[in-house]
Design a protein around this motif. Structure first.
Motif, PDB file in Angstrom:
ATOM      1  N   MET A   1       0.787  -1.249   0.026  1.00 52.70           N
ATOM      2  CA  MET A   1       0.006   0.050  -0.023  1.00 52.70           C
ATOM      3  C   MET A   1       0.792   1.369  -0.029  1.00 52.70           C
ATOM      4  O   MET A   1       0.578   2.521  -0.702  1.00 52.70           O
ATOM      5  CB  MET A   1      -0.897  -0.121   1.102  1.00 52.70           C
ATOM      6  N   LEU A   2       1.824   1.167   0.877  1.00 63.42           N
ATOM      7  CA  LEU A   2       2.770   2.430   0.853  1.00 63.42           C
ATOM      8  C   LEU A   2       3.635   2.834  -0.509  1.00 63.42           C
ATOM      9  O   LEU A   2       3.525   3.491  -0.907  1.00 63.42           O
ATOM     10  CB  LEU A   2       4.108   2.122   1.944  1.00 63.42           C
ATOM     11  N   GLU A   3       3.961   1.302  -1.071  1.00 57.00           N
ATOM     12  CA  GLU A   3       4.475   1.763  -2.378  1.00 57.00           C
ATOM     13  C   GLU A   3       3.266   2.152  -3.664  1.00 57.00           C
ATOM     14  O   GLU A   3       3.796   3.039  -4.397  1.00 57.00           O
ATOM     15  CB  GLU A   3       4.852   0.245  -3.070  1.00 57.00           C
ATOM     16  N   GLN A   4       2.143   1.491  -3.699  1.00 56.59           N
ATOM     17  CA  GLN A   4       1.156   2.030  -4.271  1.00 56.59           C
ATOM     18  C   GLN A   4       0.891   3.649  -4.030  1.00 56.59           C
ATOM     19  O   GLN A   4       0.542   4.391  -5.016  1.00 56.59           O
ATOM     20  CB  GLN A   4      -0.125   1.222  -4.086  1.00 56.59           C
ATOM     21  N   ALA A   5       0.669   4.007  -2.848  1.00 56.43           N
ATOM     22  CA  ALA A   5       0.545   5.607  -2.550  1.00 56.43           C
ATOM     23  C   ALA A   5       1.459   6.434  -3.092  1.00 56.43           C
ATOM     24  O   ALA A   5       1.393   7.480  -3.644  1.00 56.43           O
ATOM     25  CB  ALA A   5       0.299   5.679  -0.918  1.00 56.43           C
ATOM     26  N   ALA A   6       2.838   6.071  -2.991  1.00 58.05           N
ATOM     27  CA  ALA A   6       3.975   6.683  -3.348  1.00 58.05           C
ATOM     28  C   ALA A   6       4.085   6.698  -5.173  1.00 58.05           C
ATOM     29  O   ALA A   6       3.993   7.765  -5.724  1.00 58.05           O
ATOM     30  CB  ALA A   6       5.347   6.184  -2.916  1.00 58.05           C
ATOM     31  N   ILE A   7       3.934   5.766  -5.657  1.00 58.09           N
ATOM     32  CA  ILE A   7       3.493   5.623  -7.110  1.00 58.09           C
ATOM     33  C   ILE A   7       2.184   6.597  -7.660  1.00 58.09           C
ATOM     34  O   ILE A   7       2.604   7.271  -8.586  1.00 58.09           O
ATOM     35  CB  ILE A   7       3.071   4.111  -7.696  1.00 58.09           C
ATOM     36  N   ALA A   8       1.139   6.612  -6.814  1.00 49.62           N
ATOM     37  CA  ALA A   8       0.016   7.379  -7.216  1.00 49.62           C
ATOM     38  C   ALA A   8       0.397   8.928  -7.064  1.00 49.62           C
ATOM     39  O   ALA A   8      -0.033   9.582  -8.079  1.00 49.62           O
ATOM     40  CB  ALA A   8      -1.147   7.155  -6.481  1.00 49.62           C
ATOM     41  N   LEU A   9       0.973   9.258  -6.073  1.00 50.19           N
ATOM     42  CA  LEU A   9       1.291  10.678  -6.181  1.00 50.19           C
ATOM     43  C   LEU A   9       2.217  11.144  -6.968  1.00 50.19           C
ATOM     44  O   LEU A   9       2.107  12.090  -7.813  1.00 50.19           O
ATOM     45  CB  LEU A   9       1.735  11.025  -4.590  1.00 50.19           C
TER      46      LEU A   9
ATOM     47  N   ASP B   1       9.786   5.447 -10.363  1.00 55.93           N
ATOM     48  CA  ASP B   1       9.577   4.293  -9.523  1.00 55.93           C
ATOM     49  C   ASP B   1      10.966   4.207  -8.614  1.00 55.93           C
ATOM     50  O   ASP B   1      10.754   3.484  -7.791  1.00 55.93           O
ATOM     51  CB  ASP B   1       9.678   2.948 -10.621  1.00 55.93           C
ATOM     52  N   GLU B   2      12.015   4.577  -9.298  1.00 54.59           N
ATOM     53  CA  GLU B   2      13.030   4.731  -8.236  1.00 54.59           C
ATOM     54  C   GLU B   2      13.021   5.735  -7.230  1.00 54.59           C
ATOM     55  O   GLU B   2      13.444   5.143  -5.925  1.00 54.59           O
ATOM     56  CB  GLU B   2      14.352   4.917  -9.343  1.00 54.59           C
ATOM     57  N   VAL B   3      12.310   6.640  -7.200  1.00 53.75           N
ATOM     58  CA  VAL B   3      12.142   7.511  -6.296  1.00 53.75           C
ATOM     59  C   VAL B   3      11.177   6.925  -5.250  1.00 53.75           C
ATOM     60  O   VAL B   3      11.395   7.212  -3.993  1.00 53.75           O
ATOM     61  CB  VAL B   3      11.489   8.977  -6.727  1.00 53.75           C
ATOM     62  N   ALA B   4      10.112   6.392  -5.943  1.00 53.50           N
ATOM     63  CA  ALA B   4       9.189   5.630  -4.841  1.00 53.50           C
ATOM     64  C   ALA B   4       9.765   4.500  -4.038  1.00 53.50           C
ATOM     65  O   ALA B   4       9.553   4.478  -3.093  1.00 53.50           O
ATOM     66  CB  ALA B   4       8.040   5.257  -5.817  1.00 53.50           C
ATOM     67  N   ALA B   5      10.852   3.772  -4.949  1.00 54.11           N
ATOM     68  CA  ALA B   5      11.533   2.617  -4.152  1.00 54.11           C
ATOM     69  C   ALA B   5      12.363   3.146  -3.066  1.00 54.11           C
ATOM     70  O   ALA B   5      12.200   2.573  -1.830  1.00 54.11           O
ATOM     71  CB  ALA B   5      12.296   1.933  -5.032  1.00 54.11           C
ATOM     72  N   HIS B   6      13.008   4.390  -3.091  1.00 54.24           N
ATOM     73  CA  HIS B   6      13.899   5.200  -2.122  1.00 54.24           C
ATOM     74  C   HIS B   6      12.794   5.393  -1.056  1.00 54.24           C
ATOM     75  O   HIS B   6      13.007   5.244   0.158  1.00 54.24           O
ATOM     76  CB  HIS B   6      14.647   6.024  -2.643  1.00 54.24           C
ATOM     77  N   LEU B   7      11.801   5.969  -1.385  1.00 53.10           N
ATOM     78  CA  LEU B   7      10.914   6.513  -0.230  1.00 53.10           C
ATOM     79  C   LEU B   7      10.378   5.585   0.602  1.00 53.10           C
ATOM     80  O   LEU B   7      10.435   5.442   1.901  1.00 53.10           O
ATOM     81  CB  LEU B   7       9.406   7.137  -0.896  1.00 53.10           C
ATOM     82  N   VAL B   8       9.872   4.411  -0.173  1.00 53.71           N
ATOM     83  CA  VAL B   8       9.312   3.045   0.654  1.00 53.71           C
ATOM     84  C   VAL B   8      10.333   2.522   1.468  1.00 53.71           C
ATOM     85  O   VAL B   8      10.134   2.114   2.515  1.00 53.71           O
ATOM     86  CB  VAL B   8       8.859   2.358  -0.253  1.00 53.71           C
TER      87      VAL B   8
END
Length: 199
Positions: free
Chosen positions: A82-90, A173-180
């Motif tokens: 869910m955290l990954e999906q939320a980061a990708i969504a934003l 996707d790399e930014v999202a991966a680092h956030l997660v």
């Protein structure tokens, strides 16, 4: 060929959205909206009543678009997913609708009272809080702290989105991966009663 009323309204919204993103609320005038749309000023006033009216519609639409994207990702599944999906969504919203995102994060007199980015973030944070409260309860953490953690997570993703709006590197996707990575690896070892080690 003459436009229908709804076609004209949509055209004016598109023109105004681009101008508000480029110049902000204060820097945009009804004259410029009318000029870019190739209509007279009274046409803009007829559809929206003024600059505040057209701005409010633009902000409401962007707010709803972002909220729908974010909230639709926050149902079911493993919390990390869910955290990954939320980061990708934003970040996808930033990528696909950068003009809209610029409008939401820019300060303006109208945005300070309704439809602001902070209001959107609070709506998203309340959804995240509900999910975190369930997870906290299941793991023996204090559910009352879910609101604090929800604000921290949503704020982290949102501020990163603001930075990435202009940086655009690394890729989404790399930014999202680092956030997660930061959020999850920090969350996965939460202490039940954290204390600062400075004292």
């Amino acid at each position: 060929m003459r436009m229908t009323g709804s076609e004209r309204r949509q055209q004016l919204l598109n023109v105004a959205r681009a101008l508000f993103a480029e110049k902000g609320f204060e820097g945009t005038s009804i004259e410029e909206i009318a000029h870019r749309a190739n209509v007279s000023k009274p046409v803009v006033y007829e559809h929206f009543g003024g600059k505040e009216g057209i701005y409010a519609v633009v902000v409401d639409r962007e707010t709803q678009l972002l909220l729908d994207r974010m909230v639709s990702t926050l149902h079911g599944g493993h919390p990390r997913v869910m955290l990954e999906q939320a980061a990708i969504a934003l970040l996808s919203y930033v990528e696909d609708s950068h003009d809209g995102f610029r409008i939401l994060v820019r300060d303006s007199p109208v945005a300070s009272s309704t439809g602001t980015f902070s209001t959107v973030l609070n709506d998203i944070a309340s959804q995240v809080e509900h999910i975190l409260a369930q997870q906290f309860a299941a793991r023996g953490y204090d559910e009352k702290l879910a609101a604090l953690y929800a604000q921290a997570l949503v704020g982290m993703v949102a501020l990163t989105g603001q930075w990435w709006l202009d940086a655009r590197k690394p890729k989404r996707d790399e930014v999202a991966a680092h956030l997660v990575n930061l959020a999850w690896n920090g969350l996965s070892n939460l202490e039940h009663k954290p204390k600062l080690r400075l004292h």
